[in-house]
Scaffold this motif. Sequence first.
Motif, PDB file in Angstrom:
ATOM      1  N   ARG A   1      -2.415   2.098   5.259  1.00 55.42           N
ATOM      2  CA  ARG A   1      -2.195   0.928   5.992  1.00 55.42           C
ATOM      3  C   ARG A   1      -3.239   0.930   7.118  1.00 55.42           C
ATOM      4  N   SER A   2      -3.475   2.035   7.754  1.00 53.97           N
ATOM      5  CA  SER A   2      -4.329   2.219   9.064  1.00 53.97           C
ATOM      6  C   SER A   2      -5.891   2.035   8.493  1.00 53.97           C
TER       7      SER A   2
ATOM      8  N   ALA B   1      -8.654   2.467  10.513  1.00 50.00           N
ATOM      9  CA  ALA B   1      -9.319   3.472  10.923  1.00 50.00           C
ATOM     10  C   ALA B   1      -9.184   4.780  10.058  1.00 50.00           C
ATOM     11  N   LEU B   2      -7.690   4.875   9.561  1.00 49.33           N
ATOM     12  CA  LEU B   2      -7.525   6.216   8.778  1.00 49.33           C
ATOM     13  C   LEU B   2      -8.456   5.947   7.438  1.00 49.33           C
ATOM     14  N   ASN B   3      -8.407   4.806   6.882  1.00 48.83           N
ATOM     15  CA  ASN B   3      -9.339   4.617   5.617  1.00 48.83           C
ATOM     16  C   ASN B   3     -10.726   4.838   6.052  1.00 48.83           C
ATOM     17  N   ARG B   4     -11.366   4.169   7.069  1.00 50.96           N
ATOM     18  CA  ARG B   4     -12.710   4.635   7.443  1.00 50.96           C
ATOM     19  C   ARG B   4     -12.717   6.308   7.428  1.00 50.96           C
ATOM     20  N   LEU B   5     -11.916   6.840   8.385  1.00 55.18           N
ATOM     21  CA  LEU B   5     -12.345   8.375   8.482  1.00 55.18           C
ATOM     22  C   LEU B   5     -12.304   9.174   7.180  1.00 55.18           C
ATOM     23  N   VAL B   6     -11.083   8.777   6.218  1.00 58.85           N
ATOM     24  CA  VAL B   6     -10.993   9.748   4.953  1.00 58.85           C
ATOM     25  C   VAL B   6     -12.175   9.093   4.153  1.00 58.85           C
ATOM     26  N   GLY B   7     -12.496   7.907   3.901  1.00 63.05           N
ATOM     27  CA  GLY B   7     -13.513   7.280   3.209  1.00 63.05           C
ATOM     28  C   GLY B   7     -14.781   8.153   3.535  1.00 63.05           C
ATOM     29  N   THR B   8     -15.237   8.157   4.832  1.00 59.84           N
ATOM     30  CA  THR B   8     -16.460   8.799   5.236  1.00 59.84           C
ATOM     31  C   THR B   8     -16.618  10.336   4.789  1.00 59.84           C
ATOM     32  N   ALA B   9     -15.458  10.859   5.077  1.00 61.10           N
ATOM     33  CA  ALA B   9     -15.377  12.310   4.520  1.00 61.10           C
ATOM     34  C   ALA B   9     -15.565  12.520   3.065  1.00 61.10           C
ATOM     35  N   LEU B  10     -14.821  11.716   2.290  1.00 65.61           N
ATOM     36  CA  LEU B  10     -14.985  11.689   0.848  1.00 65.61           C
ATOM     37  C   LEU B  10     -16.381  11.493   0.409  1.00 65.61           C
ATOM     38  N   ALA B  11     -17.109  10.615   1.140  1.00 67.01           N
ATOM     39  CA  ALA B  11     -18.283  10.020   0.639  1.00 67.01           C
ATOM     40  C   ALA B  11     -19.697  11.002   0.906  1.00 67.01           C
ATOM     41  N   ILE B  12     -19.422  11.904   1.931  1.00 65.88           N
ATOM     42  CA  ILE B  12     -20.320  12.697   2.329  1.00 65.88           C
ATOM     43  C   ILE B  12     -20.893  13.777   1.447  1.00 65.88           C
ATOM     44  N   PRO B  13     -20.038  14.444   0.764  1.00 58.90           N
ATOM     45  CA  PRO B  13     -20.657  15.353  -0.365  1.00 58.90           C
ATOM     46  C   PRO B  13     -21.555  14.532  -1.335  1.00 58.90           C
ATOM     47  N   MET B  14     -21.470  13.323  -1.770  1.00 57.72           N
ATOM     48  CA  MET B  14     -22.464  12.940  -2.593  1.00 57.72           C
ATOM     49  C   MET B  14     -23.677  12.209  -1.806  1.00 57.72           C
TER      50      MET B  14
ATOM     51  N   ALA C   1     -12.899   6.919  -2.274  1.00 59.88           N
ATOM     52  CA  ALA C   1     -13.614   6.344  -1.099  1.00 59.88           C
ATOM     53  C   ALA C   1     -13.524   4.827  -1.377  1.00 59.88           C
ATOM     54  N   HIS C   2     -13.928   4.455  -2.612  1.00 62.38           N
ATOM     55  CA  HIS C   2     -13.749   2.856  -2.854  1.00 62.38           C
ATOM     56  C   HIS C   2     -12.592   2.429  -2.625  1.00 62.38           C
ATOM     57  N   GLU C   3     -11.306   3.069  -2.578  1.00 64.61           N
ATOM     58  CA  GLU C   3     -10.077   2.494  -2.254  1.00 64.61           C
ATOM     59  C   GLU C   3      -9.897   2.496  -0.687  1.00 64.61           C
ATOM     60  N   CYS C   4     -10.591   3.307  -0.011  1.00 60.52           N
ATOM     61  CA  CYS C   4     -10.661   3.288   1.479  1.00 60.52           C
ATOM     62  C   CYS C   4     -11.438   2.187   1.916  1.00 60.52           C
ATOM     63  N   MET C   5     -12.629   2.050   0.953  1.00 63.58           N
ATOM     64  CA  MET C   5     -13.442   0.745   1.589  1.00 63.58           C
ATOM     65  C   MET C   5     -12.795  -0.635   1.422  1.00 63.58           C
ATOM     66  N   HIS C   6     -11.709  -0.613   0.624  1.00 64.30           N
ATOM     67  CA  HIS C   6     -11.019  -1.800   0.179  1.00 64.30           C
ATOM     68  C   HIS C   6      -9.739  -1.882   1.297  1.00 64.30           C
ATOM     69  N   PHE C   7      -9.459  -0.641   2.103  1.00 67.49           N
ATOM     70  CA  PHE C   7      -8.468  -0.664   3.142  1.00 67.49           C
ATOM     71  C   PHE C   7      -7.144  -0.553   2.193  1.00 67.49           C
ATOM     72  N   ILE C   8      -7.017  -0.089   1.021  1.00 68.10           N
ATOM     73  CA  ILE C   8      -5.761   0.000   0.346  1.00 68.10           C
ATOM     74  C   ILE C   8      -5.207   1.287   0.194  1.00 68.10           C
ATOM     75  N   ALA C   9      -6.105   2.385   0.632  1.00 67.46           N
ATOM     76  CA  ALA C   9      -5.649   3.704   0.529  1.00 67.46           C
ATOM     77  C   ALA C   9      -4.414   4.206   1.675  1.00 67.46           C
TER      78      ALA C   9
ATOM     79  N   ILE D   1       0.892  -1.168  -0.013  1.00 69.59           N
ATOM     80  CA  ILE D   1       0.045  -0.035   0.040  1.00 69.59           C
ATOM     81  C   ILE D   1       0.971   1.146  -0.139  1.00 69.59           C
ATOM     82  N   ASP D   2       0.905   1.988  -1.201  1.00 71.93           N
ATOM     83  CA  ASP D   2       1.301   3.371  -1.056  1.00 71.93           C
ATOM     84  C   ASP D   2       0.733   4.513  -0.525  1.00 71.93           C
ATOM     85  N   SER D   3       0.827   4.857   0.569  1.00 69.89           N
ATOM     86  CA  SER D   3       0.006   6.088   1.226  1.00 69.89           C
ATOM     87  C   SER D   3       0.238   7.116   0.533  1.00 69.89           C
ATOM     88  N   ARG D   4       1.658   7.472   0.083  1.00 71.13           N
ATOM     89  CA  ARG D   4       1.940   8.615  -0.447  1.00 71.13           C
ATOM     90  C   ARG D   4       1.338   9.065  -1.792  1.00 71.13           C
ATOM     91  N   ARG D   5       0.970   8.065  -2.510  1.00 78.62           N
ATOM     92  CA  ARG D   5       0.038   8.092  -3.790  1.00 78.62           C
ATOM     93  C   ARG D   5      -1.044   8.645  -3.396  1.00 78.62           C
TER      94      ARG D   5
END
Length: 331
Positions: A112-113, A115-128, A102-110, A52-56
Motif C-alpha cells: 500500500r505504501s 515508498a515501500l514499493n519503490r524501495l523493494v522494486g529497486t532492490a529486486l531489479a538491481i541484480p538484473m 518488481a513489475h508489481e512494485c512499479m504498478h504500486f500493487i505489491a 492490495i494483499d501485501s501478505r501475499r
Amino acid sequence: MTDAVMPGGSVAASHGRAIAEPAGAEAGAALAERRLAPERLRIAADAGFMRIDSRRFVLRMLEQGLIWGIGAWAVLGSGHLAAQVLGAVLIGIVYARNLEFAHECMHFIAFRSRALNRLVGTALAIPMLTSFEEWRVSHARHHVDVRDEAFAYKPEAIHSWLILWRNLLSIDHFRAALGKCWRAVRGPMPARNRSERRIRSSFRIMSGCLVAAVAIDLAIGRPVFLWLWFIPLIPAAILNFHIQLPEHFGCIMDNGSALLNSRRIVTHPAVSWFVNGNNFHSSHHWLANAPIARLAAIDRIIQADVIYSEPSYRAFFSRYYRDVLRNIRQK
C-alpha cells in the motif's frame, strides 16, 4: 527488462489464435470492449476485488529467498562443480522472477505504501542491472502505447546463431546498463527533474553494488559474488527472455485494446505461479492496476474475446523457434 535495447520490432503474425484479417479483428475487439466496459467499471470499483494483499507479496519474497538460499549453499558450500552450476541456475531463476515482482512494485500493487514499493522494486531489479525508476517511466508509456516495448524480436531479424544468443543473453541490455552506470557516476547523465534524479540515483546505487561485489571478491580472494551474482545472470537472462517475449510478440500492436495487443497463455497453475501470472498478460493490460492475484479471475471474463490466445508456452515457442531456425538456415 523492458528498458533493454533490443533489435527488431513487433509483427502482426500468426502467433496465437488465427484471425482472418486485422480490420475484422479490430472491429470485433471494439465491439467486445464496448460490451465489457460496464464489467470493467464494476470490477475497478470493487474495493474487495482490488484490495492490495501485501501478505501475499511477502510470502512470494520468502519463497524467493528460500530458492536463493538453496542456490547460495550449492555454489558456496557444496564443493562440487555440478552442484555449483545447479545452484547458479537456481539463483538465476530468482533474479529473472524478481523482475516480475518488481513489475508489481512499479504498478504500486505489491504494498500500500508507494515508498515501500519503490524501495523493494529497486532492490529486486538491481541484480538484473535494471533501473527500477527508468523501467517504471518507460513502462508507464508502454501501458499508453504497447508499441513502446522492447521484447519484440522478429525471427527474420535473427539470421545467425550469434544474434540469437546475443538476444537470449540480453547482451545489449547489460552493455547499456554498464554505460548508464558509468555516466551516472561521472555526472553527464541528465537530472533535470525528480524522475531523472531518481533514475540517476538508481544507477549510482547499482554502480556501488557492482564495485562492492568485485572489491569483496578481490579482497577475500574467493569468487563469492562471481557465483552469487554474475554467473547466474546467464540463466537469468535466458529465462527472462522466455517469460517476457510472448507478452505482445506478433499481436496487433497499433491498437489500444488489450484484447488485440496482448496475449494470454493457457498453462498449468504451477507455471502461472512461476511466471507470477504473466501468462494473463492481456488481463493485466485490460485492467492494469488490478492485483496480480486477480488476473485469473479477469481472464475468465475476457478470455473468449482475446484474439491472441495460446494453448501453452510450448505452442508459442515451438512456432517462434521454428521460424527463427528456418531463417538462420536460409541465411
